[in-house]
Design a protein around this motif. Structure first.
Motif, short mmCIF file in Angstrom:
data_model
loop_
_atom_site.label_atom_id
_atom_site.label_comp_id
_atom_site.label_asym_id
_atom_site.label_seq_id
_atom_site.Cartn_x
_atom_site.Cartn_y
_atom_site.Cartn_z
N LEU A 1 0.76 -0.96 0.19
CA LEU A 1 0.18 -0.11 -0.15
C LEU A 1 1.05 1.24 0.02
CD1 LEU A 1 -2.62 -1.11 2.58
CD2 LEU A 1 -3.09 -0.72 0.12
N ASP A 2 2.11 1.17 0.85
CA ASP A 2 2.87 2.23 0.65
C ASP A 2 3.54 2.61 -0.53
OD1 ASP A 2 4.42 4.65 2.19
OD2 ASP A 2 5.83 3.07 1.93
N GLY B 1 3.07 5.85 -2.94
CA GLY B 1 4.16 6.69 -3.46
C GLY B 1 4.09 6.83 -4.96
N GLY B 2 3.16 6.28 -5.69
CA GLY B 2 3.38 6.18 -7.06
C GLY B 2 3.87 5.04 -7.71
N GLY B 3 4.20 4.04 -7.16
CA GLY B 3 4.83 2.89 -7.61
C GLY B 3 3.89 1.93 -8.31
N ALA B 4 4.36 1.37 -9.12
CA ALA B 4 3.38 0.44 -10.10
C ALA B 4 3.82 -1.01 -9.53
CB ALA B 4 4.10 0.62 -11.54
N LEU B 5 2.86 -2.09 -10.33
CA LEU B 5 2.86 -3.33 -10.03
C LEU B 5 3.53 -4.34 -10.75
CD1 LEU B 5 -0.98 -3.66 -8.32
CD2 LEU B 5 1.13 -3.57 -7.19
N SER C 1 8.90 -6.30 -1.86
CA SER C 1 8.95 -4.97 -2.15
C SER C 1 10.33 -4.49 -1.94
CB SER C 1 8.00 -4.03 -1.43
OG SER C 1 8.21 -4.11 0.22
N SER C 2 11.35 -4.86 -1.09
CA SER C 2 12.71 -4.39 -1.08
C SER C 2 13.29 -4.81 -2.22
CB SER C 2 13.37 -5.02 0.20
OG SER C 2 13.49 -6.34 0.01
N LEU D 1 -4.99 4.42 0.87
CA LEU D 1 -5.71 3.51 1.51
C LEU D 1 -5.11 3.11 2.77
CD1 LEU D 1 -8.22 2.21 -0.83
CD2 LEU D 1 -8.64 4.22 0.37
N SER D 2 -5.69 2.52 3.85
CA SER D 2 -5.08 2.00 4.89
C SER D 2 -5.71 0.58 4.78
CB SER D 2 -5.61 2.42 6.16
OG SER D 2 -6.73 2.43 6.52
#
Length: 76
Positions: A8-9, A13-17, A27-28, A68-69
């Motif tokens: 979600l973070d 932050g504008g990241g893509a999947l 994610s790291s 969103l949380s």
């Protein structure tokens, strides 16, 4: 839960999947995956998740990018 929070973070932050579709990664590892892709060492995935073809999938992903949380996900 930690992975969901990181995802979600990343999205807020504008990241893509796109990098996640290349395999099971944390994610790291995203920055490394993106760098390898930019250098032409990784090819785009040939198979994409089926849920991306469902009606409203793009709208739901756009909502996730608004920050969103996990509680917001349950209430939606």
């Amino acid at each position: 839960m930690r992975g969901l929070l990181e995802l979600l973070d990343h999205l807020s932050g504008g990241g893509a999947l796109d990098s996640f579709w290349m395999g099971k990664i944390a994610s790291s590892h995203l920055s490394v995956m993106q760098e390898l892709s930019l250098r032409g060492l990784l090819k785009p995935p040939k198979i994409m998740p089926q849920f991306l073809d469902l009606p409203g999938a793009n709208q739901r992903l756009a909502r996730l990018k608004t920050g969103l949380s996990p509680l917001d996900l349950i209430a939606a």
